[in-house]
Structures are given as C-alpha cells and as structure tokens.
Design a protein around this motif. Structure first.
Motif, mmCIF file in Angstrom:
data_model
loop_
_atom_site.group_PDB
_atom_site.id
_atom_site.type_symbol
_atom_site.label_atom_id
_atom_site.label_comp_id
_atom_site.label_asym_id
_atom_site.label_seq_id
_atom_site.Cartn_x
_atom_site.Cartn_y
_atom_site.Cartn_z
ATOM 1 N N ASP A 66 -16.261 -19.147 -9.365
ATOM 2 C CA ASP A 66 -17.142 -18.924 -10.504
ATOM 3 C C ASP A 66 -17.123 -17.458 -10.916
ATOM 4 N N ALA A 67 -17.359 -17.204 -12.179
ATOM 5 C CA ALA A 67 -17.461 -15.828 -12.661
ATOM 6 C C ALA A 67 -18.614 -15.117 -11.965
ATOM 7 N N ALA A 68 -18.405 -13.816 -11.653
ATOM 8 C CA ALA A 68 -19.424 -13.024 -10.957
ATOM 9 C C ALA A 68 -20.069 -11.976 -11.853
ATOM 10 N N GLY A 69 -19.604 -11.893 -13.102
ATOM 11 C CA GLY A 69 -20.199 -10.934 -14.027
ATOM 12 C C GLY A 69 -19.624 -9.539 -13.932
ATOM 13 N N HIS A 70 -18.333 -9.404 -13.567
ATOM 14 C CA HIS A 70 -17.699 -8.093 -13.527
ATOM 15 C C HIS A 70 -17.644 -7.478 -14.925
ATOM 16 N N HIS A 71 -17.759 -6.152 -14.987
ATOM 17 C CA HIS A 71 -17.651 -5.428 -16.257
ATOM 18 C C HIS A 71 -16.587 -4.352 -16.093
ATOM 19 N N GLY A 72 -15.575 -4.391 -16.943
ATOM 20 C CA GLY A 72 -14.487 -3.451 -16.839
ATOM 21 C C GLY A 72 -13.622 -3.758 -15.635
ATOM 22 N N PHE A 73 -12.567 -2.958 -15.454
ATOM 23 C CA PHE A 73 -11.700 -3.134 -14.294
ATOM 24 C C PHE A 73 -11.556 -1.790 -13.591
ATOM 25 N N GLU A 74 -11.748 -1.795 -12.262
ATOM 26 C CA GLU A 74 -11.746 -0.536 -11.531
ATOM 27 C C GLU A 74 -10.913 -0.625 -10.259
ATOM 28 N N ILE A 75 -10.401 0.528 -9.840
ATOM 29 C CA ILE A 75 -9.758 0.661 -8.539
ATOM 30 C C ILE A 75 -10.824 1.154 -7.574
ATOM 31 N N ARG A 76 -11.241 0.299 -6.667
ATOM 32 C CA ARG A 76 -12.334 0.631 -5.759
ATOM 33 C C ARG A 76 -11.812 1.317 -4.502
ATOM 34 N N ALA A 77 -12.729 1.982 -3.807
ATOM 35 C CA ALA A 77 -12.392 2.670 -2.561
ATOM 36 C C ALA A 77 -11.922 1.650 -1.522
ATOM 37 N N SER A 78 -11.009 2.074 -0.665
ATOM 38 C CA SER A 78 -10.468 1.186 0.362
ATOM 39 C C SER A 78 -11.535 0.854 1.399
ATOM 40 N N GLN A 97 0.848 -1.185 0.000
ATOM 41 C CA GLN A 97 0.000 0.000 0.000
ATOM 42 C C GLN A 97 0.886 1.239 0.000
ATOM 43 N N GLY A 98 0.511 2.220 -0.831
ATOM 44 C CA GLY A 98 1.298 3.428 -0.950
ATOM 45 C C GLY A 98 2.546 3.267 -1.798
ATOM 46 N N VAL A 99 2.608 2.216 -2.611
ATOM 47 C CA VAL A 99 3.785 1.977 -3.457
ATOM 48 C C VAL A 99 3.390 1.815 -4.924
ATOM 49 N N GLY A 100 2.203 2.290 -5.282
ATOM 50 C CA GLY A 100 1.748 2.179 -6.661
ATOM 51 C C GLY A 100 1.262 0.798 -7.045
ATOM 52 N N PHE A 101 0.859 0.031 -6.033
ATOM 53 C CA PHE A 101 0.486 -1.357 -6.317
ATOM 54 C C PHE A 101 -0.853 -1.449 -7.056
ATOM 55 N N ARG A 102 -1.844 -0.684 -6.620
ATOM 56 C CA ARG A 102 -3.155 -0.773 -7.275
ATOM 57 C C ARG A 102 -3.099 -0.318 -8.734
ATOM 58 N N PRO A 103 -2.421 0.801 -9.067
ATOM 59 C CA PRO A 103 -2.287 1.136 -10.496
ATOM 60 C C PRO A 103 -1.563 0.046 -11.289
ATOM 61 N N PHE A 104 -0.559 -0.586 -10.671
ATOM 62 C CA PHE A 104 0.128 -1.696 -11.337
ATOM 63 C C PHE A 104 -0.838 -2.834 -11.649
ATOM 64 N N LEU A 133 -8.746 -8.392 -18.773
ATOM 65 C CA LEU A 133 -9.484 -9.002 -17.675
ATOM 66 C C LEU A 133 -10.353 -7.948 -16.998
ATOM 67 N N GLU A 134 -11.419 -8.400 -16.362
ATOM 68 C CA GLU A 134 -12.359 -7.498 -15.705
ATOM 69 C C GLU A 134 -12.396 -7.797 -14.212
ATOM 70 N N GLY A 135 -12.797 -6.787 -13.415
ATOM 71 C CA GLY A 135 -12.867 -6.983 -11.976
ATOM 72 C C GLY A 135 -12.508 -5.727 -11.219
ATOM 73 N N PHE A 136 -11.773 -5.872 -10.099
ATOM 74 C CA PHE A 136 -11.435 -4.708 -9.286
ATOM 75 C C PHE A 136 -10.217 -4.995 -8.425
ATOM 76 N N VAL A 137 -9.633 -3.928 -7.879
ATOM 77 C CA VAL A 137 -8.588 -3.994 -6.875
ATOM 78 C C VAL A 137 -8.908 -2.937 -5.832
ATOM 79 N N ARG A 138 -8.634 -3.245 -4.539
ATOM 80 C CA ARG A 138 -8.861 -2.252 -3.488
ATOM 81 C C ARG A 138 -7.985 -2.583 -2.291
ATOM 82 N N ASN A 139 -7.657 -1.563 -1.531
ATOM 83 C CA ASN A 139 -6.931 -1.743 -0.281
ATOM 84 C C ASN A 139 -7.903 -2.137 0.829
ATOM 85 N N ALA A 140 -7.420 -2.966 1.739
ATOM 86 C CA ALA A 140 -8.167 -3.309 2.948
ATOM 87 C C ALA A 140 -7.148 -3.407 4.073
#
Length: 806
Positions: free
Chosen positions: A79-91, A14-21, A31-38
């Motif tokens: 199983d696939a969940a039906g994601h559309h596009g790829f997004e960086i979601r809020a932490s 976190q804080g090292v450019g990981f989510r943009p990577f 690929l479609e889906g998301f990335v977020r910090n927790a």
C-alpha cells in the motif's frame, strides 16, 4: 491507483553510483520515496501509479551502472505510505548481522562467458563462480561468512585464485567459493557399486551418452542430488516414476535455453524474467498443445519430441527451469534438449546431499551417480514459482530465496516457529525480521523428521539467535507441535488459519483490521473440527471466525484426502441423504455396493468421519462429482484438475495474464446464512448446497465439464466477495493453499476491487503451509495466539434471509 514498491537489491551495489542512479530513474518517472544502503544491500521504496512502478521495476536491472552487479532483487507490492519527493537517505546497519546470509545465486553472465571460452583458464570448469554468483547458503557452516567457515575450507587456493581473491579490483575479491581446475572441487561419475567410471569433463560426456541411452543419472548439484533423464524418452520417464514411487505427480524439466522453453510452453515477459532471475526457480507455465503449433514448426520441432506425455500426465502446465549452476550449463549445452530434473530422493524423503548417502538411498532408482567433492552443508531444494496477476507467487521457497527474511511490523523478542506438518518450513524471529528456512517437506517419515531437527538447529546456530519462545500449530498430533514441546521452552499456539492470514499480512506489510480469506485442505480448529474454508476477521482486539463454509463429513478421515469420491459422498450425505444412498450415486463415484453401504453407515454414525469446513475438500468433492478425479495420485490433484478443466471452455492463453473476468458475471449458486453466537462458531455460514444442486443438474444435462468448472470457480469467488462486503473491511487477505489456484485468484482480485476492497495475496512467501511458520511468528507478535475474541462484530447487512451471493 497509487501503490508502493519495496525492493531490496543485493550484490555489488554499494560504492558504484547505484543510489544516484536509482534517484535519477525514480525522479525521471515522477515517483516518490527513498533509497538507502543497508548491510544486506540497497533498500528502495518507490511510490506512484502502478504502471510507472512496473516500468521502474523492469528498467532498474536493465540500466544499472556499469560497475554494479546484481545478485538478486526482492520485490514486494505494498500500500502507498504517503512518501513526498524522492531522497537518498542515510545508510543503516542492522545490529544482528543476520542479513549477511545470502541464498545460492545462479551463474552470472561473466562466469558463464568464461565457462565457454576456450582461452579462459576456467573453460568448462563446473565449479566456476565469483562474488556475484555461486553457492552461498548451501556451503556456509557458521558465521562470519569466510572461506574457513564454509565447506570450501579444504581447498587451498592456487596462486592465480589467491591473487584474484586478494585483489579489491577483481570480481572474485573475497569470493569464498572461488576455485579453478588447479585447486578446486572435481567431478567423478560412479557406477552403482561406487566404482569410478570417469572424471571431470569425461564424466560430463559419459552422462550425456547415458542420457541418450535412457539411463537415469543422479547428479550432485548445489543443494543436493537431482535425478535426470531424457524428457522425450517416455519409457525412461515411466521407469523413473516406477523406481521413485511417483505415479502421477508432474516432473519438473530443465531446458537448455529460453528458446527451447518457448517451444514447449507459452512464456510471457514476466515469466521469462522469472526464469532468468538469479533465484532461477522452477516456473509453472502453460504448455503448448503440439496439435496447436501448426505448419512447418509442428513438423520441425513438435512439443512431443521434447517432453513425453509421461513427464506431466494430463497436465496442461509444465514446471520448467533453466540451468543455474556451471555444471548444469555444461550438461545442458552438451545434451541440447530438456531433461526431467526431479529431487534426488524417494517420495516423502528429504533430499540426498552426501555422495555415499546418495549411493545407498538412490540405489535401485539411479543407474549412474555424477558426484563432486565440494561438501553440501545443508539440503536446499529447487524453488517453485508462477506468475499470477503479473506478479511472482512462490509455491515452494528454497534455493535462491532461503533464508532471506520477511519483515515483521517491529522488533520482536527472539522466537522460533515450527510451521505445520505438510510442506514444512521453520522460521526464526530476529529483530524485526522473520528468517524463513528452506523447504523441509512433509513430516511423515523418520528421515523427514530428522531433517526438520537438523534445519531447526542449523538456522538458530547459523544466525546465532537464542529463542525464548517456540510458536506452534494448535493441532495436537502434528509432528512439528511435538518437536516444539520437546524443546522445553514456553510454547505459544496459533490456530492454523489465523497463521495463514498473519503470513499474508506480514508479507504485504499491513496491520489490522483485515478480513482474511483462509482456504486450504486441513487445519485444526479451536472447536476440535477440521477447518479449511474460513473468513478470519482480525482487529486490535484479536481474531474472530467471521464466516465459514457449511460443514460436511469426510468418511474415512485421511483416506478422503486421497479419495475425493469419499469427500463427494460426505458432501451429498450432508445435503441430501436420500440422494447419497441411491445406488446410482455410489456407481457415479466408483463404489462397489458393499463399500458404498459401509461408508454411508460411517456417515450416519459419525464414526471415523470428521466434520470439515475445508474449501480444499469441497473443491475435491466437486471434482469427483464432475468425474475429473475419483482417486488422487498426489496432494491437490483433484482441485488442480478442476482448475485445469476451466480452460477447455476457451480461456486458454487469452486469460493467462488475468482477464479481469468478474465473479459477478453470472448468477452464483452459493448462499450466506447466519451462524451461531458461540465463540468458536462462525457468524456467517456460506452454504454450498445450491451450487451442488446446480452442478448435478448440469452434469445430468450433459453440459460441458469446462462450463461447469468455470461456474464453480465463479461461485466460490462470488462467495468471497459477498462475505467480504458483509464484514465491512476494506482490506482482504487471500491466503491458504487454495490460492495457488490461478483461476480462483484471478477471478477474486478484480471482483474485490470493483466492490471497493483492497485485496492482498502472496508473492514471495508461499500461500500454502510453506508460509505457515512466518505467519505463526507474525500472529504471535500481533497477540493472535489466544482463543477467538468473545463476540463477533455485527455483519454490515442483514444475514438472516440467506440471500444469494451474486
């Protein structure tokens, strides 16, 4: 086919450019889906074709940003969940804070480089660590995770370590176990009387010298003691077996490098990655037959010069791990070849953690004790895993994995699950997570029961969760059930095989309806008999025993588990009583006349001969009929020998990645008949009689054992597919100890897919009873802790004709 890959990445991410990577990597692969910090790390979900997901999984750790440091990656195929596009979601931040309890992490490359750098102040210091590696779970005494709440609190930081600890730019910033030779723990080598023989680096040199003389050394590791001995010294290995009371069960090995592992075993890319993972488990690998090496390689480095036959007698696989702590790295670098590295205990006892305790309990087993003064807060065994169908399958979940959580379908009230009697673990529900403890073991001794109590109290205290309900197995004589009743809390009870199915559902993030194939050795049924070959149908209304293997009796009860020949006699008695009585049958199974006669009387009267539908006992019986194992030296040995026998027919290394060989490639000698309408009875009964008849004909005709063994596995796989079709369920969960059998799993999964089903199997939750506690919590959450639902669903095809499963 479109799939979904869920990953939780822990470390300095976190804080090292990981989510943009991650975003760039995912979108570059379409690929479609998301990335977020927790609060527990970075959560990633990617969805798309399986080959691109696998590329993503492999590229992510290899291409991380320069300042990112990975401590661990937990992956699950869903199983696939039906994601559309790829997004960086809020932490997000979990309110309970329990995700901050991390497992022990293998030595990182930076610390390893320092360890062997003569110019570094931590050169050859066996307790080197940083924020990115080292002990965690084994040293935490309470939360929050600060040095004062770990077993390192007794070691005052020197000025150099304090400067690193306080510097946000340093990789040891707030690394709680940080230490160096000036201020940290130290080594000592003890004789059997507790007197000191050497200290620090001299102690390591003395251990290496002792190993060369065939001595057995007890080594205090991260989570407890191990017993080390030269793997190539057959006499020393056999001496360890005698002293440890472990006659035949394979020993694990530790090898100094992946190159030396490759000298012993076939290692594919997935297995190599698992060996080198931060979890650093023991990995079960197919061993190389020294006679197959050929040429100069065989003469220069034959496998028998690295591991004596006594390490794993008659076993075509080896359990191998790489060094995972600085101490292990130093020992293995100086020793230079494999050692046996087995748990520091007597069989059926918990791991020793305290040096003085180890001196007493391992007296008569070890010759020397390599100890240190960093206290161990809780025992943590080495984990065991293997690759099945290209995926990690954890067989024993402990160091590197515990106490990471398994997601439940939603928030659950605080509850505590006590697991089973064998391979015990416990689990704690907190929020939407089930936190699974480290491996406790079989609850057969006073020492193991006390370990169960310590682990139970420890996990609830550490996570600060106060359960209002305890979930237990139905079996009235399980020690874990007795412990649940002793809490004074309300106790919910979940049938054993229902819990297995629920564990598979939780790990694979699926909800009802499903048909679960729950095959193992023993589980208490709602009708009071021993179940173990079950198809459990689960829907919104509850669960139902949809199908079961045909029952037979086990003469002598528990003794039949240790003597597969007894299971074979019970099987024959249920099928053809006259054949079971023939003197040649008794002789085939190794019984003397009086013993044969007494066992038959037990079967005739049903005296001390419980009824079972167990798939595990069926595999045992068939192994005995093939002459592979009449008496077991350890749990599961007969079924393992039956699995191993298949490879003699030429499967070998060519089948290791999953051949896709179908269960329907040959006629299968199993039939499916209608059951009875009673609530506890199965709607369908899978009859093994034609298979037994076929096996005996083949044996009498002199057919190769390997050919017959492969036929048995195909028949059992075909039965799974047939019943799944009659259940008319798309989702099929494969669970229970029998699905540790790679041959069976790799037959069933592609066959189910060809038949239009979606198969699910275990990954990081053990399919055996080590995953039972998670299943108990998941079943309780789904409302599956009651009796079976009143009526079975009608099978999708006619069931009265007893059609062959083909």
């Amino acid at each position: 086919m479109r799939e979904r890959l869920r990953m939780v990445v822990r470390g300095a991410v976190q804080g090292v450019g990981f989510r943009p990577f991650v975003h760039r990597l995912a979108t570059g692969l379409a690929l479609e889906g998301f990335v977020r910090n927790a609060s527990g790390g970075v959560h990633i979900e990617v969805e798309g074709p399986a080959d691109r997901l696998e590329t993503f999984r492999l590229r992510l750790p290899a291409e991380v940003p320069p300042r990112a440091v990975l401590q661990g990656i937990e992956s699950a195929w869903l199983d696939a969940a039906g994601h559309h596009g790829f997004e960086i979601r809020a932490s997000i931040r979990e309110a309970d804070g329990t995700s901050l309890v991390l497992p022990d992490i293998a030595t990182c490359p930076d610390c390893l480089r320092e360890l062997f750098d003569p110019a570094d102040r931590r050169y050859r210091y066996p307790f080197t660590n940083c924020t990115n590696c080292g002990p965690r779970f084994s040293i935490i005494e309470s939360m929050p995770y600060d040095r004062a709440t770990t077993t390192m609190r007794a070691f005052t930081l020197c000025p150099d370590c304090a400067r690193e600890y306080d510097d946000p730019a340093d990789r040891r910033f707030h690394a709680q176990p940080v230490a160096c030779p000036a201020c940290g723990p130290r080594l000592a080598l003890w004789r059997a009387d507790g007197s000191e023989l050497a200290r620090d680096d001299d102690a390591i040199a003395a251990v290496v010298e002792a190993l060369g003389r065939g001595r057995i050394v007890a080594v205090q590791g991260i989570g407890g003691f191990q017993l080390l001995v030269d793997a190539a010294n057959g006499a020393a290995v056999r001496r360890l077996r005698r002293r440890k009371h472990r006659d035949e069960k394979p020993f694990a090995l530790m090898a100094p490098s992946i190159e030396m592992v490759r000298a012993l075993c076939h290692v594919n890319a997935a297995e190599a990655a698992l060996l080198a993972a931060p979890e650093a488990p023991i990995v079960i690998l197919d061993r190389i037959d020294p006679l197959d090496r050929g040429g100069d390689a065989a003469a220069a480095s034959p496998a028998w010069d690295l591991a004596a036959p006594a390490v794993a007698p008659g076993c075509p696989t080896l359990g191998v791990m790489l060094p995972y702590s600085p101490l292990h790295h130093l020992l293995m670098a100086d020793w230079g070849r494999p050692v046996v590295a087995t748990s520091g205990n007597l069989s059926d006892e918990p791991l020793c953690t305290d040096p003085r305790e180890a001196l007493a309990r391992l007296w008569g087993i070890a010759d020397l004790w390599l100890v240190h003064d960093r206290p161990i807060a809780r025992h943590v065994d080495d984990s065991i895993a293997r690759i099945v169908l290209g995926r990690e399958l954890v067989v024993r979940r402990a160091r590197g994995y515990a106490p990471l959580p398994v997601s439940l379908t939603g928030p659950a009230p605080p509850a505590f699950a006590v697991g089973g009697h064998l391979k015990n673990t416990i689990a704690l529900a907190a929020g939407a997570s089930a936190f699974l403890s480290q491996h406790v073991g079989d609850l057969d001794t006073a020492e193991s029961i006390e370990a169960f109590r310590r682990v139970s109290a420890d996990l609830t205290r550490l996570l600060d969760v106060h359960p209002a309900t305890v979930v237990a197995d139905l079996h009235p004589d399980y020690q874990s059930t007795h412990e649940a009743e002793a809490t004074g809390l309300p106790v919910a009870r979940v049938q054993h095989h229902v819990a297995h199915v629920a564990a598979g559902m939780a790990e694979n993030a699926i909800d009802p309806p499903v048909i679960g194939v729950s095959w193992d050795g023993t589980g208490y049924g709602t009708d009071g008999t021993v179940w173990g070959g079950e198809w459990i149908d689960v829907d919104a209304d509850g669960w139902r025993r949809f199908a079961s293997l045909r029952p037979f009796r086990l003469p002598g009860g528990e003794r039949a588990v240790r003597e597969p020949r007894r299971a074979a006699l019970g099987l024959l008695h249920a099928w053809d009583s006259a054949l079971a009585r023939e003197p040649r049958t008794g002789a085939r199974l190794g019984f003397v006349e009086a013993e044969h006669r007494n066992l038959l009387r037990m079967l005739d009267l049903g005296l001390n001969a419980p009824v079972t539908t167990s798939a595990g006992r069926l595999f045992d019986a068939l192994a005995a009929l093939l002459g592979l194992c009449l008496r077991s030296g350890f749990e599961g040995q007969a079924a393992m020998r039956l699995e191993w026998a298949c490879d003699d027919a030429g499967a070998g290394a060519g089948d290791r990645g999953g051949s896709g060989e179908g269960a329907g490639d040959a006629t299968m000698d199993v039939t499916v008949n209608a059951g009875t309408p009673a609530p506890d009875a199965p709607a369908l009964v899978v009859d093994w009689a034609p298979l037994v008849s076929h096996v005996l004909r083949e044996v009498d005709a002199g057919v190769k054992v390997s050919t017959v063994a492969r036929t048995i596995h195909r028949a059992m796989a075909a039965a799974i597919v047939e019943v799944a079709g009659r259940a008319d369920r798309e989702r099929v969960v494969l669970t229970g100890g029998c699905f540790q059998n790679r041959r069976l799993t790799e037959l069933v999964v592609p066959a189910l897919r060809r038949a239009g089903h979606r198969p699910y199997w275990h990954q990081r939750v053990p399919p055996n009873d080590g995953g039972l506690a998670v299943g108990q919590l998941a079943a309780w959450q789904h409302g599956l802790d009651g009796p079976p639902r009143a009526a079975a669903r009608a099978p999708s095809r006619a069931t009265r004709e007893g059609l062959s499963a083909r």
